[in-house]
Motif scaffolding. Sequence first.
Motif, PDB file in Angstrom:
ATOM      1  N   HIS A   1      56.092  78.663  37.522  1.00 19.83           N
ATOM      2  CA  HIS A   1      54.735  78.168  37.280  1.00 19.83           C
ATOM      3  C   HIS A   1      54.096  78.735  36.024  1.00 19.83           C
ATOM      4  O   HIS A   1      52.880  78.729  35.857  1.00 19.83           O
TER       5      HIS A   1
ATOM      6  N   CYS B   1      51.806  69.500  38.542  1.00 23.55           N
ATOM      7  CA  CYS B   1      52.671  70.263  39.442  1.00 23.55           C
ATOM      8  C   CYS B   1      52.000  70.371  40.811  1.00 23.55           C
ATOM      9  O   CYS B   1      50.776  70.489  40.890  1.00 23.55           O
TER      10      CYS B   1
ATOM     11  N   CYS C   1      51.594  72.765  42.548  1.00 18.05           N
ATOM     12  CA  CYS C   1      50.826  74.017  42.657  1.00 18.05           C
ATOM     13  C   CYS C   1      49.386  73.820  42.222  1.00 18.05           C
ATOM     14  O   CYS C   1      48.551  74.703  42.416  1.00 18.05           O
TER      15      CYS C   1
ATOM     16  N   CYS D   1      53.951  73.053  34.242  1.00 20.17           N
ATOM     17  CA  CYS D   1      54.711  74.222  34.716  1.00 20.17           C
ATOM     18  C   CYS D   1      56.196  74.060  34.357  1.00 20.17           C
ATOM     19  O   CYS D   1      56.731  72.952  34.374  1.00 20.17           O
TER      20      CYS D   1
HETATM   21 ZN   LIG Z   1      53.197  74.783  39.109  1.00 19.36          ZN
END
Ligand SMILES: [Zn+2]
Length: 300
Positions: A158, A168, A170, A175
């Motif tokens: 990340h 992403c 996340c 990332c």
């Molecule tokens: Zn990420």
Amino acid sequence: VDVGVDVGGTKVLAAVVGEDGTPLRTHSVPTPPKESGARRLEQTLADAVQAVAAGHPVGRVGVAAAAFVDSDRRRAMFAPHLAWRGEPAAERLEQLLGAPVLLENDATCAAWAEATAGAARGAGSSLTVTVGTGIGGGIVLGDRLLRGSNGMAGEFGHVTVVPDGIACPCGGRGCWERYVSGAALLAAAVARGARGVRTGDDVTGAALSGDEAALGAFTELGGWLGRGLAGLVAVLDPEVVVVGGGVGASGELLLGPARARLARDVVGHGHRRLPDLRAAHHGPEAGLLGAVALARRELR
Ligand SMILES: [Zn+2]
């Protein structure tokens, strides 16, 4: 017997690990769906440990989980694909099994296995990067595993490599793992017109038989891998970099272009010794082997 368990998003792999650090027997079951909750997951793990122990008393248990683990190695703080959200997983497993349990992030465990009994054995410092669904990894300096203040160090996947790049899961953008993963490999091959490929493994097969589109996809992916590694190498200057995981298992197809890009991009290139970029020694058992090695070191 000492038992290692690898808990991934799709399967639970348990193994009895011999005194020499090799897996003696393995047992695999599907990971219960996230919705069925943490207790169900813990029961599945305990059952897998008992099944593979096959009636022998369970000694120490090392659990390598696709999760963020706290600095005491007791709680699974968060896992995108598992039910744990701050659960005291090690304690609950100890209650179920009547044996001491160590919990650690799976890629961190793999890094420990590679550093102590794998591709980076004997190196003064090593960085292990696992490439599969995403990118994980770990850092070993001397005989020390760098865990960070939260126990969350080594989440290389990340780090932003493309500002405002691909979104992403996340929550971030651009990332590194969006550009280096099984899905990225497949997408790169399809974009180049590769036919009949449905998984990252298909792309590896096509590349090995000389398919131009598949080879081009590996060059692209390896380039991104080398680009990201250049940043990590600039920070850590490790002696050895190990590349593992499902996509990492394609070996030189990926490592060749990564090595070339790393040599070109790393700061001070041409005036420094580059780290030795090696394929991982351990396969899918890397995480559980590292978890057992850590359990043997930490649990008395
Ligand atoms: Zn990420």
